[in-house]
Motif scaffolding. Structure first.
Motif, PDB file in Angstrom:
ATOM      1  N   ASN A 132      -5.061 -15.954  33.332  1.00 44.31           N
ATOM      2  CA  ASN A 132      -5.387 -17.135  34.135  1.00 44.31           C
ATOM      3  C   ASN A 132      -6.744 -16.912  34.810  1.00 44.31           C
ATOM      4  OD1 ASN A 132      -5.212 -19.552  35.471  1.00 44.31           O
ATOM      5  ND2 ASN A 132      -3.601 -18.905  36.895  1.00 44.31           N
ATOM      6  N   ALA A 133      -7.789 -16.853  33.982  1.00 39.58           N
ATOM      7  CA  ALA A 133      -9.108 -16.396  34.432  1.00 39.58           C
ATOM      8  C   ALA A 133      -9.696 -17.260  35.535  1.00 39.58           C
ATOM      9  CB  ALA A 133     -10.070 -16.347  33.247  1.00 39.58           C
ATOM     10  N   SER A 134      -9.496 -18.562  35.456  1.00 40.71           N
ATOM     11  CA  SER A 134     -10.136 -19.465  36.412  1.00 40.71           C
ATOM     12  C   SER A 134      -9.430 -19.511  37.758  1.00 40.71           C
ATOM     13  CB  SER A 134     -10.209 -20.883  35.832  1.00 40.71           C
ATOM     14  OG  SER A 134      -8.898 -21.385  35.591  1.00 40.71           O
ATOM     15  N   ASN A 135      -8.290 -18.838  37.879  1.00 40.18           N
ATOM     16  CA  ASN A 135      -7.521 -18.894  39.126  1.00 40.18           C
ATOM     17  C   ASN A 135      -7.969 -17.856  40.147  1.00 40.18           C
ATOM     18  OD1 ASN A 135      -5.312 -20.132  40.583  1.00 40.18           O
ATOM     19  ND2 ASN A 135      -4.214 -18.189  40.327  1.00 40.18           N
ATOM     20  N   PHE A 136      -8.684 -16.834  39.686  1.00 40.15           N
ATOM     21  CA  PHE A 136      -9.145 -15.768  40.577  1.00 40.15           C
ATOM     22  C   PHE A 136     -10.658 -15.628  40.475  1.00 40.15           C
ATOM     23  CE2 PHE A 136      -4.748 -14.737  39.708  1.00 40.15           C
ATOM     24  CZ  PHE A 136      -4.262 -14.359  40.958  1.00 40.15           C
ATOM     25  N   HIS A 137     -11.257 -15.122  41.552  1.00 42.23           N
ATOM     26  CA  HIS A 137     -12.710 -15.008  41.581  1.00 42.23           C
ATOM     27  C   HIS A 137     -13.154 -13.659  42.140  1.00 42.23           C
ATOM     28  CE1 HIS A 137     -12.096 -19.386  41.373  1.00 42.23           C
ATOM     29  NE2 HIS A 137     -13.220 -19.381  40.685  1.00 42.23           N
ATOM     30  N   ILE A 138     -14.335 -13.266  41.717  1.00 40.82           N
ATOM     31  CA  ILE A 138     -14.975 -12.031  42.179  1.00 40.82           C
ATOM     32  C   ILE A 138     -16.399 -12.369  42.588  1.00 40.82           C
ATOM     33  CG2 ILE A 138     -15.743  -9.706  41.522  1.00 40.82           C
ATOM     34  CD1 ILE A 138     -13.491  -9.729  39.414  1.00 40.82           C
TER      35      ILE A 138
END
Length: 401
Positions: free
Chosen positions: A68-74
């Motif tokens: 779920n790549a777009s759900n977390f940010h760095i």
């Protein structure tokens, strides 16, 4: 063991997703109940999600899993000698927000830390990001970095020492912070998303106001005993060469960087060489910089073309030394000087071809980075991705989401 299994499943989904639970169990050799239990936990944390059902020859169609790549940010920072770049990226390193600002001359430690804080707040506020979905902050800092303590030991062009980046940012944002030398961060970014992907050993060269190398050997970043591994800008190329900012003479940095290229142009024009550069600056030679020389070369200015070609030859000598020392599979070049590729790369490759010891070493691939101006910031993001998706759980402490 559970953490090892969790890491194995996460990496399998990241690398091969969409993928079914049954295929994960088969390829990781974990039992189906173990896979089901860990997948359930990962679904609850929202790090993975279920997608459309896959194909099946018979029976019920399997449900596929993806990150779920777009759900977390760095957040990734690139702190160079002149500019600070900040990006907000998802787990696929898609840049959802980016920002850059000029670093004031004669800035202090506290001033630089404040500038970092304000820049991070800027990108967070523009996207209204839920801080619970922020995994951490990665920092690529030019100069010598104590990676374990997250301290910038010496930023030579800024003339700053002992900047407590990790301590300051963790206190301000209550997030995990990873700090690395900018060239090593760049190398990690190339390994994850650039031309270093799938290659066992690479060297990423950042050529701008300085020359730094990020070295990856057997998939691991190389730091050196005192964190100065990769400071190739201070490799001696000519013992009778000009004095470098470090105090030594004839360093690679004195021949192949933007300021070095500009210095040579000024000298040649002052001693009578003809160039369109003189007209562009109305004979005020101090206004000449590397970018201007590149523009003049594109206009066909013979002096500018000659100077860039010569810089490429010196860089080629430095890279030949690296090939003889480390023998990497690929060398990837980025940074401001690399934008003059049409005028430097032929001489870089020709010099290597003429000087390498073995015929096989001539096959070392020399490539230009495809990740652009934000390559180091993307690398800084990768510092956290290594923790989320650790390839070797035994040597890292992964972030639990």
């Amino acid at each position: 063991m559970k953490s090892l299994n969790r890491s194995a499943i996460l990496n399998k989904v990241r690398e091969d997703g969409p993928i079914s639970r049954a295929k994960i169990a088969k390829q990781t050799k974990l039992t189906p109940p173990t896979v089901s239990k860990i997948v359930k936990e990962l679904l609850q944390s929202e790090i993975i999600i279920e997608k459309n059902q896959g194909e099946s020859l018979r029976g019920r169609k399997p449900t596929m899993l993806v990150i779920n790549a777009s759900n977390f940010h760095i957040i990734g920072l690139d702190i160079g000698p002149k500019k600070l770049h900040v990006v907000l990226a998802d787990l696929d390193a898609n840049l959802v927000e980016k920002y850059q600002t000029i670093i004031p001359q004669k800035i202090t430690n506290d001033g630089l830390l404040t500038l970092m804080k304000e820049s991070i707040n800027h990108v967070i506020s523009k996207r209204h990001i839920d801080k619970k979905k922020l995994i951490g902050i990665g920092v690529g800092m030019h100069g010598v970095v104590d990676v374990e303590k997250g301290v910038s030991l010496f930023a030579p062009i800024l003339q700053l020492r002992n900047i407590p980046i990790k301590k300051f940012l963790e206190k301000e944002f209550e997030l995990i912070v990873k700090v690395e030398n900018d060239a090593r961060a760049m190398a990690l970014g190339e390994a994850w998303f650039g031309y270093g992907s799938g290659v066992n050993s690479i060297i990423a060269i950042n050529v701008g106001r300085g020359v730094n190398a990020g070295i990856i050997i057997n998939g691991e970043l190389y730091h050196g005993e005192h964190f100065i591994g990769g400071e190739i800008g201070h490799m001696t190329i000519d013992i009778d060469g000009p004095r470098c900012s470090c105090g030594n003479y004839g360093c690679l940095q004195s021949f192949a960087t933007g300021p070095a290229i500009a210095t040579r142009a000024k000298h040649e024009i002052a001693t009578g060489r003809v160039s369109i550069l003189s007209q562009w600056v109305d004979n005020d030679l101090e206004l000449i910089d590397g970018k201007m020389i590149h523009e003049a070369a594109k206009k066909g200015d013979s002096l500018s073309i000659e100077i860039l070609s010569q810089a490429g030859r010196y860089l080629g000598i430095g890279l030949t030394n690296l090939i003889h020392t480390l023998n990497p599979s690929r060398i990837i070049i980025g940074g401001g000087v690399s934008k003059a590729e049409d005028f430097i790369m032929d001489s870089v490759k020709q010099t290597i071809h003429e000087r390498v010891l073995e015929q096989s070493a001539k096959q070392t691939e020399i490539l230009l980075s495809k990740l652009g101006d934000y390559v180091t910031a993307i690398g800084a993001v990768s510092l956290l991705l290594v923790e989320v998706f650790p390839p070797d759980q035994q040597s890292r402490t992964s972030i639990v989401l």
